[in-house]
Design an enzyme around this catalytic site. Structure first.
Site, PDB file in Angstrom:
ATOM      1  N   ASN A  88       0.829  -1.196   0.000  1.00 12.29           N
ATOM      2  CA  ASN A  88       0.000   0.000   0.000  1.00 12.29           C
ATOM      3  C   ASN A  88       0.869   1.253   0.000  1.00 12.29           C
ATOM      4  O   ASN A  88       2.099   1.169   0.027  1.00 12.29           O
ATOM      5  CB  ASN A  88      -0.960  -0.009   1.194  1.00 12.29           C
ATOM      6  CG  ASN A  88      -2.334   0.508   0.828  1.00 12.29           C
ATOM      7  OD1 ASN A  88      -2.467   1.428   0.015  1.00 12.29           O
ATOM      8  ND2 ASN A  88      -3.354  -0.075   1.419  1.00 12.29           N
ATOM      9  N   HIS A 118      22.853   2.007  13.662  1.00  7.63           N
ATOM     10  CA  HIS A 118      24.099   2.744  13.883  1.00  7.63           C
ATOM     11  C   HIS A 118      24.839   2.122  15.067  1.00  7.63           C
ATOM     12  O   HIS A 118      24.234   1.432  15.897  1.00  7.63           O
ATOM     13  CB  HIS A 118      23.805   4.211  14.197  1.00  7.63           C
ATOM     14  CG  HIS A 118      23.263   4.966  13.027  1.00  7.63           C
ATOM     15  ND1 HIS A 118      24.066   5.512  12.064  1.00  7.63           N
ATOM     16  CD2 HIS A 118      21.990   5.247  12.658  1.00  7.63           C
ATOM     17  CE1 HIS A 118      23.324   6.105  11.154  1.00  7.63           C
ATOM     18  NE2 HIS A 118      22.056   5.951  11.484  1.00  7.63           N
ATOM     19  N   ALA A 161      -1.380  -2.994  13.406  1.00  5.54           N
ATOM     20  CA  ALA A 161      -1.067  -1.622  13.016  1.00  5.54           C
ATOM     21  C   ALA A 161      -0.338  -0.898  14.151  1.00  5.54           C
ATOM     22  O   ALA A 161      -0.654  -1.074  15.319  1.00  5.54           O
ATOM     23  CB  ALA A 161      -2.352  -0.882  12.659  1.00  5.54           C
ATOM     24  N   LYS A 181       4.527  -7.871  20.956  1.00  3.82           N
ATOM     25  CA  LYS A 181       4.447  -9.120  21.725  1.00  3.82           C
ATOM     26  C   LYS A 181       3.324  -9.973  21.143  1.00  3.82           C
ATOM     27  O   LYS A 181       2.386  -9.446  20.541  1.00  3.82           O
ATOM     28  CB  LYS A 181       4.151  -8.803  23.195  1.00  3.82           C
ATOM     29  CG  LYS A 181       5.284  -8.066  23.874  1.00  3.82           C
ATOM     30  CD  LYS A 181       4.952  -7.858  25.349  1.00  3.82           C
ATOM     31  CE  LYS A 181       6.124  -7.386  26.118  1.00  3.82           C
ATOM     32  NZ  LYS A 181       6.652  -6.208  26.153  1.00  3.82           N
TER      33      LYS A 181
END
Length: 188
Positions: A88, A118, A161, A181
């Site tokens: 999407n 990093h 989401a 989780k």
């Protein structure tokens, strides 16, 4: 030299600030960003987007892939797509560390795939460590989720989401939250 860089990245070897591989990665990334800027600023059908992405990747990708605009890749050389993938709009793929997307994957709006970290020490912050992200077959990634380097999302799983996935997800499970989780297992 690009092939050597890809081998280095796919082996999970760090990129030390200022080395030759960093320079090549930077040049390739700039070229990819220029191409995507032009592509994303005019309308393209999903088929046209697939063809444009294949050109940037430098290899063919399955015709069953559907990509909505805008679409972003940081590097544009280290992504593998399975069949029948739907991406999407506003998905971001930081693909230097490698992204493998299995068959029948659904990827929601504004999902981020982050394959680089990093260095932790301030003196090493310019160094980058890659890690491959793998979506196995039949995975659904909900909108605004972030998948971090080195993570594998198991077959048939769902990422809710807004989740931040920091660890592997077992097959046929739903995960959610920050960090994500297990919420429940999926059964047919």
């Amino acid at each position: 030299m690009l092939e050597e860089l890809l081998k280095h990245l796919n082996a999970g070897k760090p990129l030390i600030k200022g080395n030759e591989f960093n320079e090549i990665m930077h040049e390739v990334s700039i070229d990819t960003q220029k191409k995507l800027s032009q592509i994303n600023n005019t309308y393209h059908t999903e088929a046209e987007m697939r063809d444009e992405v294949a050109l940037i990747l430098g290899k063919s990708i399955p015709e069953s892939i559907r990509i909505r605009q805008p679409f972003y890749m940081d590097f544009g050389k280290n992504i593998e797509f399975g069949e029948n993938v739907f991406i999407n709009s506003s998905v971001h793929m930081q693909d230097q560390g490698g992204i493998k997307i299995g068959n029948n994957a659904l990827i929601g709006h504004q999902v981020v795939f982050a394959t680089l970290d990093h260095g932790f020490k301030p003196s090493e912050r310019g160094n980058l460590t890659p890690g491959r992200i793998v979506l196995e077959d039949n995975v659904w990634i909900g909108s605004n989720a972030t998948i971090l380097k080195g993570v594998t999302i198991g077959e048939g799983s769902i990422v809710a989401a807004g989740s931040v996935v920091t660890k592997d997800v077992p097959a046929h499970t739903i995960v959610g939250g920050n960090p994500a989780k297990v919420i429940k297992e999926i059964s047919e």
